[in-house]
Write a protein that holds these residues in place. Sequence first.
Motif, mmCIF file in Angstrom:
data_model
loop_
_atom_site.group_PDB
_atom_site.id
_atom_site.type_symbol
_atom_site.label_atom_id
_atom_site.label_comp_id
_atom_site.label_asym_id
_atom_site.label_seq_id
_atom_site.Cartn_x
_atom_site.Cartn_y
_atom_site.Cartn_z
ATOM 1 N N ASP A 7 0.802 -1.220 0.000
ATOM 2 C CA ASP A 7 0.000 0.000 0.000
ATOM 3 C C ASP A 7 0.838 1.275 0.000
ATOM 4 O OD1 ASP A 7 -2.250 -1.542 0.008
ATOM 5 O OD2 ASP A 7 -2.662 -1.331 2.153
ATOM 6 N N LEU A 8 2.091 1.166 0.424
ATOM 7 C CA LEU A 8 2.941 2.348 0.510
ATOM 8 C C LEU A 8 3.760 2.600 -0.751
ATOM 9 C CD1 LEU A 8 4.560 2.054 4.072
ATOM 10 C CD2 LEU A 8 2.562 3.406 3.403
ATOM 11 N N LEU A 9 3.924 1.579 -1.569
ATOM 12 C CA LEU A 9 4.927 1.640 -2.622
ATOM 13 C C LEU A 9 4.366 2.109 -3.956
ATOM 14 C CD1 LEU A 9 6.761 -1.701 -1.785
ATOM 15 C CD2 LEU A 9 7.187 0.591 -0.878
ATOM 16 N N GLN A 10 5.047 3.056 -4.535
ATOM 17 C CA GLN A 10 4.657 3.593 -5.836
ATOM 18 C C GLN A 10 4.985 2.569 -6.915
ATOM 19 O OE1 GLN A 10 6.684 7.218 -6.832
ATOM 20 N NE2 GLN A 10 5.688 7.441 -8.806
ATOM 21 N N LYS A 11 3.985 2.270 -7.761
ATOM 22 C CA LYS A 11 4.169 1.279 -8.814
ATOM 23 C C LYS A 11 3.771 1.881 -10.156
ATOM 24 C CE LYS A 11 2.484 -2.195 -5.517
ATOM 25 N NZ LYS A 11 1.782 -1.248 -4.619
ATOM 26 N N LYS A 12 4.446 1.456 -11.191
ATOM 27 C CA LYS A 12 4.128 1.892 -12.545
ATOM 28 C C LYS A 12 3.732 0.680 -13.370
ATOM 29 C CE LYS A 12 6.142 4.003 -16.690
ATOM 30 N NZ LYS A 12 7.381 4.538 -17.305
ATOM 31 N N THR A 13 2.534 0.733 -13.936
ATOM 32 C CA THR A 13 2.066 -0.360 -14.784
ATOM 33 C C THR A 13 2.742 -0.279 -16.147
ATOM 34 O OG1 THR A 13 -0.091 -0.415 -13.686
ATOM 35 C CG2 THR A 13 0.057 -1.420 -15.866
ATOM 36 N N VAL A 14 3.259 -1.406 -16.600
ATOM 37 C CA VAL A 14 3.922 -1.472 -17.902
ATOM 38 C C VAL A 14 3.373 -2.664 -18.675
ATOM 39 C CG1 VAL A 14 6.039 -0.416 -17.017
ATOM 40 C CG2 VAL A 14 5.822 -2.909 -17.036
ATOM 41 N N GLY A 180 17.802 -3.813 -1.288
ATOM 42 C CA GLY A 180 18.501 -2.790 -2.054
ATOM 43 C C GLY A 180 18.372 -2.861 -3.559
ATOM 44 N N ALA A 181 17.432 -3.668 -4.088
ATOM 45 C CA ALA A 181 17.267 -3.740 -5.539
ATOM 46 C C ALA A 181 16.815 -2.383 -6.081
ATOM 47 C CB ALA A 181 16.240 -4.808 -5.909
ATOM 48 N N PRO A 182 17.545 -1.797 -7.020
ATOM 49 C CA PRO A 182 17.139 -0.503 -7.571
ATOM 50 C C PRO A 182 15.808 -0.556 -8.312
ATOM 51 C CG PRO A 182 19.447 -0.957 -8.067
ATOM 52 C CD PRO A 182 18.841 -2.236 -7.551
ATOM 53 N N ARG A 183 15.524 -1.711 -8.950
ATOM 54 C CA ARG A 183 14.292 -1.865 -9.731
ATOM 55 C C ARG A 183 13.725 -3.270 -9.545
ATOM 56 N NH1 ARG A 183 18.072 0.629 -12.238
ATOM 57 N NH2 ARG A 183 18.893 -1.349 -13.042
ATOM 58 N N VAL A 184 12.404 -3.342 -9.371
ATOM 59 C CA VAL A 184 11.716 -4.617 -9.180
ATOM 60 C C VAL A 184 10.502 -4.655 -10.099
ATOM 61 C CG1 VAL A 184 10.462 -6.092 -7.546
ATOM 62 C CG2 VAL A 184 12.447 -4.771 -6.767
ATOM 63 N N VAL A 185 10.230 -5.817 -10.683
ATOM 64 C CA VAL A 185 9.030 -5.987 -11.498
ATOM 65 C C VAL A 185 8.202 -7.130 -10.936
ATOM 66 C CG1 VAL A 185 10.198 -7.501 -13.172
ATOM 67 C CG2 VAL A 185 8.120 -6.288 -13.838
ATOM 68 N N ARG A 186 6.894 -6.902 -10.846
ATOM 69 C CA ARG A 186 5.944 -7.912 -10.362
ATOM 70 C C ARG A 186 5.041 -8.353 -11.513
ATOM 71 N NH1 ARG A 186 2.114 -6.536 -7.094
ATOM 72 N NH2 ARG A 186 2.218 -8.299 -5.648
ATOM 73 N N ASN A 187 4.281 -9.425 -11.250
ATOM 74 C CA ASN A 187 3.245 -9.915 -12.171
ATOM 75 C C ASN A 187 3.796 -10.413 -13.505
ATOM 76 O OD1 ASN A 187 1.378 -9.204 -10.213
ATOM 77 N ND2 ASN A 187 0.822 -7.281 -11.199
ATOM 78 N N LEU A 188 4.979 -10.996 -13.483
ATOM 79 C CA LEU A 188 5.515 -11.613 -14.694
ATOM 80 C C LEU A 188 4.989 -13.021 -14.897
ATOM 81 C CD1 LEU A 188 9.312 -10.732 -14.861
ATOM 82 C CD2 LEU A 188 7.548 -10.110 -16.503
ATOM 83 N N GLU A 208 4.064 -4.713 -13.074
ATOM 84 C CA GLU A 208 4.253 -3.475 -12.328
ATOM 85 C C GLU A 208 5.740 -3.291 -12.045
ATOM 86 O OE1 GLU A 208 0.151 -3.433 -9.638
ATOM 87 O OE2 GLU A 208 2.029 -4.188 -8.797
ATOM 88 N N VAL A 209 6.234 -2.098 -12.290
ATOM 89 C CA VAL A 209 7.632 -1.782 -12.033
ATOM 90 C C VAL A 209 7.719 -0.852 -10.827
ATOM 91 C CG1 VAL A 209 9.612 -0.478 -12.913
ATOM 92 C CG2 VAL A 209 8.469 -2.142 -14.375
ATOM 93 N N MET A 210 8.668 -1.133 -9.940
ATOM 94 C CA MET A 210 8.924 -0.275 -8.786
ATOM 95 C C MET A 210 10.399 0.129 -8.791
ATOM 96 S SD MET A 210 6.812 -2.403 -5.873
ATOM 97 C CE MET A 210 7.578 -3.954 -6.353
ATOM 98 N N LEU A 212 13.353 1.850 -6.499
ATOM 99 C CA LEU A 212 13.660 2.127 -5.096
ATOM 100 C C LEU A 212 13.906 3.614 -4.848
ATOM 101 C CD1 LEU A 212 14.203 1.127 -2.244
ATOM 102 C CD2 LEU A 212 16.557 0.630 -2.923
ATOM 103 N N GLU A 213 14.661 4.252 -5.707
ATOM 104 C CA GLU A 213 14.990 5.665 -5.508
ATOM 105 C C GLU A 213 13.730 6.523 -5.459
ATOM 106 O OE1 GLU A 213 17.606 9.226 -7.668
ATOM 107 O OE2 GLU A 213 17.992 7.120 -8.160
ATOM 108 N N GLY A 214 12.809 6.275 -6.397
ATOM 109 C CA GLY A 214 11.567 7.033 -6.432
ATOM 110 C C GLY A 214 10.676 6.756 -5.238
ATOM 111 N N ILE A 215 10.664 5.499 -4.791
ATOM 112 C CA ILE A 215 9.861 5.124 -3.623
ATOM 113 C C ILE A 215 10.359 5.840 -2.375
ATOM 114 C CG2 ILE A 215 9.401 3.212 -2.034
ATOM 115 C CD1 ILE A 215 9.137 1.415 -4.526
ATOM 116 N N LEU A 216 11.667 5.819 -2.186
ATOM 117 C CA LEU A 216 12.250 6.469 -1.001
ATOM 118 C C LEU A 216 11.995 7.978 -1.022
ATOM 119 C CD1 LEU A 216 15.686 4.607 -0.731
ATOM 120 C CD2 LEU A 216 13.561 4.113 0.485
#
Length: 338
Positions: A7-14, A180-188, A208-210, A212-216
């Motif tokens: 619920d806290l994490l910004q995600k981008k749908t791709v 510490g992963a800079p980028r994570v993708v879900r729903n693959l 969904e792509v997340m 880390l830098e943008g989330i923080l």
Amino acid sequence: MGVDLGDLLQKKTVGIPDLSSKIIAIDAYNTLYQFLSIIRQRDGTPLKDSKGNITSHLSGLLYRMSSLMEAGIKPVFVFDGKPPEMKSRTIEKRVEARESAKVKWTQAQEAGLAEEAYKYAQASSRIDATIVEDSRKLLTAMGIPFVDAPSEGEAQAAYMVTKGDAHYAGSQDYDSLLFGAPRVVRNLTVSGKRKMPKKNLYVDVNPEVMELEGILAGLGVTREQLIDIALCVGTDYNEGLTNIGPKKALKLVKEHGSIEKVLASTGSEIPDLDSIKDFFMNPPVTKDYGLNWKKPKTEYVLELLCDEHDFSRERVSKALEKLESSSGKGQKTLDNWF
């Protein structure tokens, strides 16, 4: 299962095409659980061959990965090693939950409650040594590399992305961000549709792509504080604080500055706190790995799936054609990968 920070994490749908030419370090156990949970018959029974061996994971690996590779994605699977001792209670609870779900699955079947039975069937999924070994055999035959992590696969995947050997860590969980992963993708690894609980309704599910830098930046916290938030909520290595969800945890950590000060203000305690925080910040990883995608061994795939596990030769051959066909944007053949 991981930590519940969604619920806290910004995600981008791709879309899948957006991930073309990207190397994705996939959490193997997380993905295999997804396949075992999703790929089932209507009564909840996993796919099996004529000998009674479960084959849902093999079906998922072949058909989903061949589609992703046809789209130009380069997957590498990361298998868990030895879990840390502080995870033992979580592992015990998961075993207990699966056994309970197995009992409830049988009870729901006997009561004629099809939807309840399917739900409990999914929750009863388990990975054993045979499933892991067969998965590794199939990945090898498909030409997909894999890495053996010394401990947590998500930590290893995070290291590979940080080092630049992969573009994304691939997992349904959020722990890779804590590692510490800079980028994570879900729903693959999902089918593209998800059934809503207790409703005859399906919704679209896209990758969904997340970042880390943008989330923080969006939350106004450091990575260490993101770990502190997770510790408040509960991780695989500790119980969460009583009645503390993600939003309240964020508020507390921002207000007090650290988990130590949050605990002092609430009179709470987290056993092995320093060890857990250090594990997230400095997890054991291996630097000794190679990522080499190879042409699929067609005859071996057919032998493994069709001769040993009763797969349809026609369907397997079509999946193999995908592996050998064009592989997405900017790559005309698999030869471009080798």
